[in-house]
Every structure is written in structure tokens, then in C-alpha cells.
Design a protein around this motif. Structure first.
Motif, PDB file in Angstrom:
ATOM      1  N   GLU A  30       0.800  -1.218   0.000  1.00 27.45           N
ATOM      2  CA  GLU A  30       0.000   0.000   0.000  1.00 27.45           C
ATOM      3  C   GLU A  30       0.837   1.275   0.000  1.00 27.45           C
ATOM      4  OE1 GLU A  30      -3.040   0.598  -0.537  1.00 27.45           O
ATOM      5  OE2 GLU A  30      -3.751  -1.472  -0.655  1.00 27.45           O
ATOM      6  N   HIS A  31       0.137   2.409  -0.151  1.00 30.35           N
ATOM      7  CA  HIS A  31       0.759   3.717  -0.261  1.00 30.35           C
ATOM      8  C   HIS A  31       1.110   4.276   1.120  1.00 30.35           C
ATOM      9  CE1 HIS A  31      -3.028   5.600   1.015  1.00 30.35           C
ATOM     10  NE2 HIS A  31      -3.634   4.752   0.183  1.00 30.35           N
ATOM     11  N   LEU A  32       1.730   5.462   1.115  1.00 31.86           N
ATOM     12  CA  LEU A  32       2.245   6.067   2.342  1.00 31.86           C
ATOM     13  C   LEU A  32       1.172   6.229   3.408  1.00 31.86           C
ATOM     14  CD1 LEU A  32       4.550   7.570   3.871  1.00 31.86           C
ATOM     15  CD2 LEU A  32       3.723   9.670   2.775  1.00 31.86           C
ATOM     16  N   GLY A  33      -0.026   6.679   3.033  1.00 34.37           N
ATOM     17  CA  GLY A  33      -1.075   6.917   4.017  1.00 34.37           C
ATOM     18  C   GLY A  33      -1.456   5.666   4.785  1.00 34.37           C
ATOM     19  N   ILE A  34      -1.583   4.542   4.079  1.00 34.37           N
ATOM     20  CA  ILE A  34      -1.936   3.289   4.736  1.00 34.37           C
ATOM     21  C   ILE A  34      -0.770   2.781   5.580  1.00 34.37           C
ATOM     22  CG2 ILE A  34      -2.547   0.865   4.357  1.00 34.37           C
ATOM     23  CD1 ILE A  34      -4.861   2.761   3.936  1.00 34.37           C
ATOM     24  N   ARG A  35       0.449   2.934   5.090  1.00 35.57           N
ATOM     25  CA  ARG A  35       1.622   2.516   5.883  1.00 35.57           C
ATOM     26  C   ARG A  35       1.705   3.326   7.171  1.00 35.57           C
ATOM     27  NH1 ARG A  35       4.337   2.864   0.942  1.00 35.57           N
ATOM     28  NH2 ARG A  35       5.635   4.579   1.699  1.00 35.57           N
ATOM     29  N   CYS A  36       1.472   4.622   7.085  1.00 41.04           N
ATOM     30  CA  CYS A  36       1.500   5.453   8.294  1.00 41.04           C
ATOM     31  C   CYS A  36       0.376   5.055   9.256  1.00 41.04           C
ATOM     32  CB  CYS A  36       1.375   6.929   7.924  1.00 41.04           C
ATOM     33  SG  CYS A  36       2.881   7.641   7.210  1.00 41.04           S
ATOM     34  N   THR A  37      -0.783   4.694   8.701  1.00 41.85           N
ATOM     35  CA  THR A  37      -1.884   4.239   9.549  1.00 41.85           C
ATOM     36  C   THR A  37      -1.490   2.984  10.311  1.00 41.85           C
ATOM     37  OG1 THR A  37      -3.504   5.165   7.999  1.00 41.85           O
ATOM     38  CG2 THR A  37      -4.303   3.521   9.565  1.00 41.85           C
ATOM     39  N   LEU A  38      -0.848   2.052   9.619  1.00 43.16           N
ATOM     40  CA  LEU A  38      -0.381   0.828  10.278  1.00 43.16           C
ATOM     41  C   LEU A  38       0.634   1.136  11.371  1.00 43.16           C
ATOM     42  CD1 LEU A  38       0.071  -1.870   7.476  1.00 43.16           C
ATOM     43  CD2 LEU A  38      -0.998  -2.233   9.700  1.00 43.16           C
ATOM     44  N   LEU A  39       1.613   1.962  11.051  1.00 44.76           N
ATOM     45  CA  LEU A  39       2.670   2.255  12.015  1.00 44.76           C
ATOM     46  C   LEU A  39       2.119   2.953  13.258  1.00 44.76           C
ATOM     47  CD1 LEU A  39       5.365   3.456   9.468  1.00 44.76           C
ATOM     48  CD2 LEU A  39       5.501   1.392  10.877  1.00 44.76           C
ATOM     49  N   GLU A  81       6.972   8.383   8.048  1.00 44.95           N
ATOM     50  CA  GLU A  81       6.626   7.086   8.618  1.00 44.95           C
ATOM     51  C   GLU A  81       7.126   6.970  10.058  1.00 44.95           C
ATOM     52  OE1 GLU A  81       7.932   3.974   6.052  1.00 44.95           O
ATOM     53  OE2 GLU A  81       6.577   4.546   4.419  1.00 44.95           O
ATOM     54  N   LEU A  82       8.299   7.524  10.338  1.00 43.64           N
ATOM     55  CA  LEU A  82       8.817   7.485  11.704  1.00 43.64           C
ATOM     56  C   LEU A  82       7.955   8.326  12.646  1.00 43.64           C
ATOM     57  CD1 LEU A  82      12.675   7.622  11.169  1.00 43.64           C
ATOM     58  CD2 LEU A  82      11.372   5.765  12.203  1.00 43.64           C
ATOM     59  N   CYS A  83       7.446   9.445  12.155  1.00 41.80           N
ATOM     60  CA  CYS A  83       6.555  10.258  12.982  1.00 41.80           C
ATOM     61  C   CYS A  83       5.283   9.483  13.317  1.00 41.80           C
ATOM     62  CB  CYS A  83       6.200  11.561  12.264  1.00 41.80           C
ATOM     63  SG  CYS A  83       7.546  12.774  12.251  1.00 41.80           S
ATOM     64  N   ALA A  84       4.769   8.750  12.330  1.00 47.33           N
ATOM     65  CA  ALA A  84       3.590   7.921  12.589  1.00 47.33           C
ATOM     66  C   ALA A  84       3.921   6.830  13.600  1.00 47.33           C
ATOM     67  CB  ALA A  84       3.098   7.304  11.282  1.00 47.33           C
ATOM     68  N   LEU A  85       5.070   6.199  13.433  1.00 46.42           N
ATOM     69  CA  LEU A  85       5.471   5.118  14.334  1.00 46.42           C
ATOM     70  C   LEU A  85       5.546   5.605  15.778  1.00 46.42           C
ATOM     71  CD1 LEU A  85       6.599   2.253  14.873  1.00 46.42           C
ATOM     72  CD2 LEU A  85       8.870   3.165  14.342  1.00 46.42           C
ATOM     73  N   PHE A  86       6.168   6.758  16.001  1.00 48.97           N
ATOM     74  CA  PHE A  86       6.383   7.205  17.378  1.00 48.97           C
ATOM     75  C   PHE A  86       5.204   7.984  17.948  1.00 48.97           C
ATOM     76  CE2 PHE A  86      10.649   6.043  16.149  1.00 48.97           C
ATOM     77  CZ  PHE A  86      10.966   5.229  17.220  1.00 48.97           C
ATOM     78  N   SER A  87       4.116   8.014  17.188  1.00 54.91           N
ATOM     79  CA  SER A  87       2.845   8.466  17.761  1.00 54.91           C
ATOM     80  C   SER A  87       2.063   7.293  18.331  1.00 54.91           C
ATOM     81  CB  SER A  87       1.998   9.174  16.694  1.00 54.91           C
ATOM     82  OG  SER A  87       1.496   8.246  15.739  1.00 54.91           O
ATOM     83  N   ASN A  88       2.555   6.065  18.113  1.00 53.77           N
ATOM     84  CA  ASN A  88       1.863   4.843  18.540  1.00 53.77           C
ATOM     85  C   ASN A  88       2.051   4.644  20.047  1.00 53.77           C
ATOM     86  OD1 ASN A  88       1.118   2.093  19.045  1.00 53.77           O
ATOM     87  ND2 ASN A  88       1.414   1.642  16.875  1.00 53.77           N
ATOM     88  N   SER A  89       0.951   4.655  20.779  1.00 57.02           N
ATOM     89  CA  SER A  89       1.028   4.581  22.241  1.00 57.02           C
ATOM     90  C   SER A  89       1.283   3.173  22.762  1.00 57.02           C
ATOM     91  CB  SER A  89      -0.267   5.124  22.865  1.00 57.02           C
ATOM     92  OG  SER A  89      -1.382   4.344  22.457  1.00 57.02           O
ATOM     93  N   THR A  90       1.341   2.173  21.861  1.00 55.76           N
ATOM     94  CA  THR A  90       1.569   0.793  22.309  1.00 55.76           C
ATOM     95  C   THR A  90       3.000   0.332  22.074  1.00 55.76           C
ATOM     96  OG1 THR A  90       0.923  -0.252  20.208  1.00 55.76           O
ATOM     97  CG2 THR A  90      -0.835   0.250  21.779  1.00 55.76           C
ATOM     98  N   LEU A  91       3.887   1.232  21.674  1.00 54.48           N
ATOM     99  CA  LEU A  91       5.285   0.845  21.471  1.00 54.48           C
ATOM    100  C   LEU A  91       5.880   0.303  22.765  1.00 54.48           C
ATOM    101  CD1 LEU A  91       6.566   3.844  19.338  1.00 54.48           C
ATOM    102  CD2 LEU A  91       6.324   1.491  18.548  1.00 54.48           C
ATOM    103  N   SER A  92       6.768  -0.656  22.638  1.00 61.16           N
ATOM    104  CA  SER A  92       7.400  -1.236  23.821  1.00 61.16           C
ATOM    105  C   SER A  92       8.377  -0.251  24.441  1.00 61.16           C
ATOM    106  CB  SER A  92       8.131  -2.528  23.450  1.00 61.16           C
ATOM    107  OG  SER A  92       9.282  -2.237  22.657  1.00 61.16           O
ATOM    108  N   ASP A  93       8.636  -0.424  25.710  1.00 56.53           N
ATOM    109  CA  ASP A  93       9.625   0.409  26.400  1.00 56.53           C
ATOM    110  C   ASP A  93      10.984   0.300  25.715  1.00 56.53           C
ATOM    111  OD1 ASP A  93       7.621   0.974  28.202  1.00 56.53           O
ATOM    112  OD2 ASP A  93       8.313  -0.470  29.697  1.00 56.53           O
ATOM    113  N   SER A  94      11.324  -0.895  25.271  1.00 55.34           N
ATOM    114  CA  SER A  94      12.623  -1.118  24.643  1.00 55.34           C
ATOM    115  C   SER A  94      12.794  -0.293  23.375  1.00 55.34           C
ATOM    116  CB  SER A  94      12.796  -2.607  24.323  1.00 55.34           C
ATOM    117  OG  SER A  94      13.996  -2.848  23.633  1.00 55.34           O
ATOM    118  N   ILE A  95      11.772  -0.253  22.534  1.00 54.68           N
ATOM    119  CA  ILE A  95      11.851   0.520  21.291  1.00 54.68           C
ATOM    120  C   ILE A  95      11.966   2.007  21.598  1.00 54.68           C
ATOM    121  CG2 ILE A  95      10.536   1.249  19.267  1.00 54.68           C
ATOM    122  CD1 ILE A  95      11.926  -1.433  18.946  1.00 54.68           C
ATOM    123  N   LEU A  96      11.225   2.487  22.563  1.00 58.76           N
ATOM    124  CA  LEU A  96      11.308   3.904  22.935  1.00 58.76           C
ATOM    125  C   LEU A  96      12.693   4.244  23.472  1.00 58.76           C
ATOM    126  CD1 LEU A  96       7.819   4.344  24.650  1.00 58.76           C
ATOM    127  CD2 LEU A  96       8.513   5.168  22.396  1.00 58.76           C
TER     128      LEU A  96
END
Length: 349
Positions: free
Chosen positions: A80-89, A116-131
Motif C-alpha cells: 500500500e501507499h504512504l497513508g496506509i503505511r502510516c496508519t499501520l505504524l 513514517e517514523l513520525c507515525a510510528l512514534f505516535s503509537n502509544s503501544t510501542l514497547s519500552d525497549s523501542i522507545l
């Protein structure tokens, strides 16, 4: 995997239902699995696979926004395109990372595109390790440019994970340590980032909403963030960051006696009136800085007597432009406090 009768019937429904009903189903399943999303991935594998085969754009978005099955998510991410990838992240549990091994499940490599990284780090379920790895700029984020890292930090500042206290309902020493280590890594950036006005602004944006770190002495970090100004009365670029860093210090006499008004501002936002019974005198000794900060001290809004003192100080504050700016500021904060803490005002109307 042998399907139950209920799952077979549910699958038949998902094959023919309107796309809006399919997305509602995904949303309900995600909400019911919000506490234990990992347990739902295998349960949803068959149903999400059925929905993915329908090749419908709206359902595809629903799978990206509410899906929990990594196999389906990987196929969507790669096609998929950028919008859907950002939604997933931004939405997929753990941001698409394996929460037990930190391996990125959605693609062969972690995204490097800043959007995409901005979308990823808006995700509130990221693990402590990734943060922690982002904040310490460790693999897989060690090669991020300063510009991309800045974008990720700004996105993280708006992530509710950074402003949410640890839930102590169930005590777990390791989880407690891991959860708070993220806050510590964020505050420690003040000791390592380049000392520039730009980074002072970005770092303040992050720390202003971040939970305070435990066991971090900010004294040396505060000394790093002074910038020269044209006049002694001018606020320098590091003022607000120094004031926020000082929030890690005790609100005691040493802080209120500091020469730096940024540090005194931190004191005024946090001191307890019971510790300083004559606190109203600060309005005379530090007229330029006291009230701007003290109005935002929740400890001064709990009791009617202190609120009345704040009100009187606001009316007595110098008003050279006759715009009653401080009075209006008092009223604005009062309205917010009444909304957030109505119990403080009960019985005093």
C-alpha cells in the motif's frame, strides 16, 4: 486450525457484509482486545484474511487501523501507499515490532522516512525497549539524521505514553523499572544533545509533557543550556528548558533563592503554601516573574484562602497598559482548575 461454528458463521458474514460493517467489526474486535492484543492475533488470522481478500480500499484502511494480525499487516504494508503505511505504524500493536524481540514484523527493515517514523512514534503501544532505543539513538535508529531524529522526538512528545504515569495496580519491579527508564532516557537528552536554540526548543517541547524522571540530577544539564542575550531583561533561548529541568529539583529555599529566574519560575509553579506561609511576599520580591508562574501552581488552588490571595495579587499586579492581563490570566486558569478539579471548589461558591 479447526474453526468453531461461530467462527465459520462470522467468516461468512465478513465475506458479504458492507465494507462499513466490516470496519465496525474490526474496531469492536480491537477495542475488546485492547488489554491483550497479542492473544487476538491468531484468533483474528482467519477473519482478517477473509477481509483482506475482498480487496476493498475502505476495508484495507480498517485492517490498517484496527487489525491485529501481523501476516495481514505485512502484506498491506508492503503493497500500500504512504497513508496506509502510516496508519499501520501509528495503530498496529507495538508499532509492528515483535514486543518480545524488537524485530520489525511488517518489513525487512525499519522505516527511515521521516513521515513514517513520525507515525510510528505516535503509537502509544510501542514497547519500552523501542522507545529507549530511539531516545538513546541505538540500533535500529542509530543512523537517523539529526533532522529525522528531531521529527521523531516531536512526534513522541505528543504520544500519550510519555505523559502517562506508571499504573501501579499490579506491582512488577521489572516493568516499573522499564517503564520509568523511558522517562529517564528522555530527560537525559538534555545532557547529550547539541546546545543550540533549536534543540532547546525541541527538547522543551518533549519534556514539558513528559513524566519527571526518577533519580536524575539535572544540575549539570541546566548549566549547559544558557545562551547569551542582548540585555539582562531578555529571556534567552534556554529559559523554558532550564525551568523545566529544574522541576526535577526540590521546591525549597535554595531554588527560590536561585539567581536564574528560570529556576525560580520552577519553584513558583510547584511550592506548597504550607511550607512557605508568607508566600504572597514573593509577589513583591520577584514581581516580574512570580505571578506568571504561581498562577499555574495547583497547590495554590486547593484552598479558598490561597485562591483569594492569588486573585488579590492579580488585581494588584502592575497594569501599565490597562488591559488587566494578569486578572484575565487568573480567570482563565480558574476556569481550567474548576473543570479539572471541581472538588476543590465544592462548598465555596
Amino acid at each position: 486450525m479447526t474453526l468453531s461454528t461461530e467462527e465459520i458463521i462470522e467468516g461468512a458474514f465478513l465475506e458479504v457484509c458492507p465494507p462499513s460493517d466490516a470496519v465496525d467489526w474490526l474496531k469492536r474486535r480491537r477495542e475488546s482486545a485492547s488489554k491483550t492484543p497479542l492473544l487476538m492475533r491468531d484468533d483474528n488470522k482467519h477473519q482478517e484474511g477473509i477481509l483482506h481478500l475482498r480487496n476493498d480500499a475502505f476495508i484495507e484502511f480498517g485492517l490498517a487501523r484496527y487489525g491485529v494480525n501481523a501476516g495481514v499487516a505485512q502484506r498491506i504494508f508492503e503493497r500500500e501507499h504512504l497513508g496506509i503505511r502510516c496508519t499501520l505504524l501509528a495503530s498496529f500493536p507495538s508499532g509492528g515490532f515483535d514486543p518480545f524481540g524488537d524485530r520489525f514484523l511488517l518489513h525487512a527493515s525499519v522505516p527511515t522516512d521521516s513521515r513514517e517514523l513520525c507515525a510510528l512514534f505516535s503509537n502509544s503501544t510501542l514497547s519500552d525497549s523501542i522507545l529507549q532505543k530511539l531516545l538513546e539513538r541505538k540500533s535500529p535508529f542509530e543512523s537517523l539524521s539529526d533532522e529525522t531524529f528531531e521529527s521523531a522526538i516531536i512526534a513522541l512528545a505528543k504520544n500519550p505514553r510519555m505523559s502517562t504515569p506508571y499504573d501501579e495496580t499490579y506491582l512488577d519491579g521489572y516493568r516499573d523499572h522499564s517503564y520509568h527508564k523511558v522517562f529517564s532516557c528522555a530527560w537525559q537528552l538534555a545532557a547529550t544533545l547539541p546546545v543550540t536554540p533549536r534543540w532547546a526548543s525541541v527538547l522543551y517541547y518533549l519534556l514539558n509533557t513528559c513524566q519527571p524522571a526518577r533519580g536524575v540530577d539535572p544540575t549539570a544539564m541546566i548549566r549547559r543550556w544558557y545562551f547569551p542575550t542582548e540585555s539582562a531583561d531578555q529571556v534567552d533561548a534556554g529559559y523554558f528548558l532550564r525551568s523545566r529541568l529544574a522541576d526535577l529539583l526540590a521546591a525549597d529555599k535554595a531554588l527560590v533563592d536561585a539567581r536564574d529566574p528560570a529556576l525560580r519560575s520552577s519553584f513558583y509553579r510547584r511550592f506548597k503554601p504550607t511550607d512557605f506561609p508568607s508566600w504572597f511576599k514573593f509577589a513583591e520580591s520577584d514581581r516580574e516573574h512570580f505571578l506568571d508562574s504561581a498562577l499555574h501552581n495547583p497547590n495554590l488552588w486547593r484552598a479558598e484562602r490561597d485562591r483569594e490571595t492569588l486573585s488579590q495579587l492579580s488585581w494588584n499586579h502592575p497594569d501599565p497598559k490597562s488591559d488587566l492581563m494578569m486578572v484575565n490570566q487568573f480567570r482563565g486558569v480558574e476556569g481550567r482548575m474548576r473543570q479539572q478539579h471541581p472538588e476543590w471548589f465544592n462548598g465555596h461558591e
